[in-house]
Motif scaffolding. Structure first.
Motif, PDB file in Angstrom:
ATOM      1  N   TYR A   1     -90.812 -12.011 121.276  1.00  0.00           N
ATOM      2  CA  TYR A   1     -89.943 -11.045 121.944  1.00  0.00           C
ATOM      3  C   TYR A   1     -88.536 -11.113 121.355  1.00  0.00           C
ATOM      4  N   LYS A   2     -87.857  -9.998 121.435  1.00  0.00           N
ATOM      5  CA  LYS A   2     -86.438  -9.971 121.103  1.00  0.00           C
ATOM      6  C   LYS A   2     -85.631 -10.350 122.337  1.00  0.00           C
ATOM      7  N   ASP A   3     -84.505 -11.005 122.114  1.00  0.00           N
ATOM      8  CA  ASP A   3     -83.563 -11.241 123.201  1.00  0.00           C
ATOM      9  C   ASP A   3     -82.160 -11.229 122.630  1.00  0.00           C
ATOM     10  N   GLU A   4     -81.200 -11.480 123.468  1.00  0.00           N
ATOM     11  CA  GLU A   4     -79.810 -11.394 123.016  1.00  0.00           C
ATOM     12  C   GLU A   4     -79.452 -12.483 122.028  1.00  0.00           C
ATOM     13  N   PHE A   5     -80.243 -13.542 121.950  1.00  0.00           N
ATOM     14  CA  PHE A   5     -79.963 -14.628 121.016  1.00  0.00           C
ATOM     15  C   PHE A   5     -80.783 -14.519 119.719  1.00  0.00           C
ATOM     16  N   GLY A   6     -81.597 -13.505 119.610  1.00  0.00           N
ATOM     17  CA  GLY A   6     -82.426 -13.326 118.424  1.00  0.00           C
ATOM     18  C   GLY A   6     -83.856 -13.013 118.814  1.00  0.00           C
ATOM     19  N   LYS A   7     -84.653 -14.063 118.989  1.00  0.00           N
ATOM     20  CA  LYS A   7     -86.033 -13.856 119.431  1.00  0.00           C
ATOM     21  C   LYS A   7     -86.520 -15.082 120.188  1.00  0.00           C
ATOM     22  N   SER A   8     -87.502 -14.864 121.034  1.00  0.00           N
ATOM     23  CA  SER A   8     -88.152 -15.947 121.768  1.00  0.00           C
ATOM     24  C   SER A   8     -89.646 -15.874 121.491  1.00  0.00           C
ATOM     25  N   VAL A   9     -90.301 -17.035 121.491  1.00  0.00           N
ATOM     26  CA  VAL A   9     -91.714 -17.115 121.126  1.00  0.00           C
ATOM     27  C   VAL A   9     -92.478 -17.872 122.204  1.00  0.00           C
ATOM     28  N   GLU A  10     -93.578 -17.276 122.679  1.00  0.00           N
ATOM     29  CA  GLU A  10     -94.542 -17.958 123.540  1.00  0.00           C
ATOM     30  C   GLU A  10     -95.790 -18.219 122.704  1.00  0.00           C
ATOM     31  N   LYS A  11     -96.230 -19.473 122.675  1.00  0.00           N
ATOM     32  CA  LYS A  11     -97.385 -19.801 121.840  1.00  0.00           C
ATOM     33  C   LYS A  11     -98.341 -20.694 122.606  1.00  0.00           C
ATOM     34  N   TYR A  12     -99.632 -20.372 122.500  1.00  0.00           N
ATOM     35  CA  TYR A  12    -100.691 -21.139 123.144  1.00  0.00           C
ATOM     36  C   TYR A  12    -101.697 -21.550 122.072  1.00  0.00           C
ATOM     37  N   ARG A  13    -102.100 -22.811 122.100  1.00  0.00           N
ATOM     38  CA  ARG A  13    -103.082 -23.279 121.130  1.00  0.00           C
ATOM     39  C   ARG A  13    -103.781 -24.534 121.663  1.00  0.00           C
ATOM     40  N   ASN A  14    -104.791 -24.975 120.897  1.00  0.00           N
ATOM     41  CA  ASN A  14    -105.553 -26.183 121.238  1.00  0.00           C
ATOM     42  C   ASN A  14    -106.183 -26.088 122.629  1.00  0.00           C
ATOM     43  N   PHE A  15    -106.766 -24.937 122.947  1.00  0.00           N
ATOM     44  CA  PHE A  15    -107.432 -24.751 124.225  1.00  0.00           C
ATOM     45  C   PHE A  15    -108.939 -24.864 124.044  1.00  0.00           C
TER      46      PHE A  15
END
Length: 251
Positions: free
Chosen positions: A186-200
């Motif tokens: 996602y974009k935000d005021e600080f640049g971008k944010s990342v949600e990541k899910y793995r090893n499930f």
């Protein structure tokens, strides 16, 4: 000191004779012992005798567009859904003219599916649920679903005679899904944010697929379909990996 000088003279003389005796391709009676390419004359068990035809498609790279089939319809994802398969193969001729052969080896696959409308999120029981939106949110940049796997590919290969041959490969793979991930950017005021899910645990570790290649010499069109579901839980979306692309045979 003289002994050292004699030794140097002897080595220089020997090296000059060796160079003069090397194959230069000009003599009619000269026979080249040079064999182009690694494993060019290798059957997978024993070396071929001289005079046997060369082998093909031993190192192949598939550049693919990745998609899914099942509960979610294909061809609705972004064209940034790019993946790469790299296969090291033995090409074992089955006919005297090498118009039919058997291929087996080891392959690594990376797939990534990019979309804007489906967010894959594991719940408390580690089962994947898919959240569908009517449209992309303004701040959304990318959503990805991807993973890496190792497998053993097996192929029956048919080709016409000659170096510039027409070829058809019919085969499949059996392997192991090393990992899988889901990522939202996602974009935000600080640049971008990342949600990541793995090893499930909900990912199907055993993978098995069928594929087809049709092409000329070093190039071929490639298509593959995974019979196993990406997610094994019945409560997760029932989707299967689909790949289409172009294969380059390096040697």
């Amino acid at each position: 000191m003289k002994l050292l000088q004699y030794l140097i003279i002897f080595l220089l003389s020997f090296s000059s004779l060796t160079v003069a005796a090397q194959y230069d391709g000009e003599g009619v009676d000269e026979i080249s012992r040079f064999r182009p390419g690694s494993l060019w004359f290798y059957s997978g068990l024993i070396p071929f005798k001289e005079g046997k035809l060369r082998k093909y498609d031993r190192l192949m790279v598939d550049l693919t567009y990745n998609d899914w089939m099942g509960d979610l319809k294909p061809f609705n994802n972004q064209w940034g859904s790019i993946g790469v398969n790299t296969s090291f193969m033995w090409d074992i001729p089955m006919t005297e003219k090498n118009t039919a052969s058997f291929g087996i080896g080891l392959s690594h696959s990376f797939f990534r599916i990019s979309n804007k409308y489906h967010s894959f999120t594991p719940d408390a029981s580690n089962t994947f649920t898919v959240h569908q939106e009517g449209g992309s949110t303004p701040e959304l940049k990318h959503r990805y679903l991807g993973g890496n796997s190792l497998s053993v590919p097996i192929e029956f290969r048919f080709r016409t005679k000659g170096w510039k041959h027409f070829k058809v490969h019919i085969g499949g793979k059996v392997g192991y899904q090393l990992d899988a991930f889901a990522k939202n950017v996602y974009k935000d005021e600080f640049g971008k944010s990342v949600e990541k899910y793995r090893n499930f645990s909900d990912v199907s570790r055993l993978i098995y697929s069928a594929h087809l290649r049709i092409g000329i010499r070093n190039w071929a069109l490639f298509g593959s379909y995974n019979f196993n579901k990406i997610f094994k839980n019945d409560q997760s979306p029932n989707i299967h990996l689909l790949q289409m692309g172009l294969t380059l045979s390096l040697f």
